[in-house]
Scaffold this motif. Structure first.
Motif, short mmCIF file in Angstrom:
data_model
loop_
_atom_site.label_atom_id
_atom_site.label_comp_id
_atom_site.label_asym_id
_atom_site.label_seq_id
_atom_site.Cartn_x
_atom_site.Cartn_y
_atom_site.Cartn_z
N ILE A 114 0.84 -1.19 0.00
CA ILE A 114 0.00 0.00 0.00
C ILE A 114 0.88 1.24 0.00
O ILE A 114 1.65 1.46 0.94
CB ILE A 114 -0.93 0.03 1.23
N LEU A 115 0.78 2.04 -1.05
CA LEU A 115 1.50 3.30 -1.14
C LEU A 115 0.57 4.40 -0.63
O LEU A 115 -0.49 4.65 -1.21
CB LEU A 115 1.92 3.60 -2.57
N TYR A 134 2.89 -1.42 4.42
CA TYR A 134 2.54 -0.02 4.21
C TYR A 134 3.80 0.75 3.82
O TYR A 134 4.81 0.68 4.52
CB TYR A 134 1.95 0.60 5.48
N ILE A 135 3.73 1.49 2.74
CA ILE A 135 4.89 2.24 2.26
C ILE A 135 4.52 3.72 2.23
O ILE A 135 3.61 4.13 1.50
CB ILE A 135 5.30 1.76 0.86
N ASN A 136 5.21 4.49 3.05
CA ASN A 136 4.91 5.92 3.14
C ASN A 136 5.56 6.65 1.96
O ASN A 136 6.79 6.72 1.85
CB ASN A 136 5.43 6.49 4.46
N TYR A 139 7.04 3.04 -5.52
CA TYR A 139 6.57 1.89 -6.31
C TYR A 139 7.72 0.93 -6.62
O TYR A 139 7.56 -0.29 -6.49
CB TYR A 139 5.92 2.38 -7.59
N GLU A 140 8.86 1.48 -7.00
CA GLU A 140 10.01 0.62 -7.31
C GLU A 140 10.44 -0.17 -6.08
O GLU A 140 10.82 -1.34 -6.19
CB GLU A 140 11.17 1.47 -7.84
N TYR A 141 10.36 0.46 -4.92
CA TYR A 141 10.66 -0.27 -3.69
C TYR A 141 9.62 -1.37 -3.45
O TYR A 141 9.97 -2.49 -3.08
CB TYR A 141 10.69 0.68 -2.50
N ALA A 142 8.36 -1.04 -3.69
CA ALA A 142 7.27 -1.98 -3.42
C ALA A 142 7.40 -3.26 -4.24
O ALA A 142 7.13 -4.36 -3.74
CB ALA A 142 5.93 -1.32 -3.70
#
Length: 249
Positions: A5-6, A35-37, A71-74
């Protein structure tokens, strides 16, 4: 299933996604949520994630750089060679329904992008978003609540989450109709009684009553859900009974 989740407000999910059935799904290894801030990936000194729209107009727009980097991290550990199903919550999207929930539940990995302000830069949508989804004809302050609703609807369809497919196959919308009424003990509560057919032990008659009740409720509240091409002979007979009973009232 893995869900990323971004969001600008990961704390909005903590209570909801750490309770009840969704919590058990995670504890049992059926669901993984991260969860990605988005703000953590802003490259500017002040961690600013929005800016004025080109061409003028009210409000601010979320800038592309932090979203792309988040997104790239996700997706860094996702299956290679398969484009991640990436959902952006927007009033302009396709209206979410049970059919879409079933479709998403078949995925191994999902990414949700929660927008804010006037939305996100269109280049993000054009590049990484695969599905634009709305949960109804109204506007919220952000995509967190719609994301939570979708995750709930999707998660309960995953094998093993509810324990039995019968738990959801009779529910509203799954079969195309609204669900029939439910009753439990006591049999008589202050003069309000359970329909006799449910106490009969006659499963054929109980199934008939439930199907008729589903048809009747759907005809009353959501006639648009009735697909004539999918009605069985029994369904048509039951609808005739319902119509005849209405005329007698």
């Amino acid at each position: 299933m893995i869900i990323k989740i971004l969001t600008l407000f990961p704390e909005m999910f903590y209570g909801f996604l750490e309770s009840s059935i969704i919590k058990r799904a995670q504890e049992n290894g059926l669901l993984e949520v991260e969860y990605i801030n988005i703000r953590d990936y802003a490259s500017n000194k002040h961690k600013k994630v929005d800016d004025y729209p080109y061409g003028g107009g009210a409000g601010m727009v979320m800038t592309p750089q932090p979203i792309f980097d988040a997104y790239e991290y996700a997706i860094k550990d996702f299956d290679k060679g398969v484009k991640a199903r990436t959902i952006y919550l927007t009033p302009k999207g396709t209206t979410f329904n049970q059919k879409i929930a079933v479709d998403f539940s078949a995925e191994k990995q999902l990414v949700f992008i929660c927008g804010h302000y006037e939305g996100i830069d269109q280049r993000v949508i054009d590049t990484i978003v695969t599905d634009e989804i709305s949960i109804g004809d109204f506007v919220l302050t952000g995509g967190e609540l719609p994301t939570a609703i979708m995750i709930d609807a999707i998660t309960r369809l995953l094998p093993g989450v509810l324990g039995s497919t019968e738990s959801y196959e009779d529910e509203s919308f799954y079969s195309g109709l609204l669900e029939y009424p439910h009753y439990t003990r006591p049999e008589d509560y202050n003069g309000l009684k359970v329909p006799k057919v449910l106490l009969s032990g006659n499963h054929k008659e109980i199934d008939r009553w439930r199907r008729k009740s589903s048809l009747e409720i759907t005809l009353q509240r959501r006639p648009d859900l009735i697909d004539e091409s999918k009605l069985t002979k029994l369904d048509k007979k039951l609808i005739n009974e319902i119509n005849n009973e209405r005329q007698l009232k």
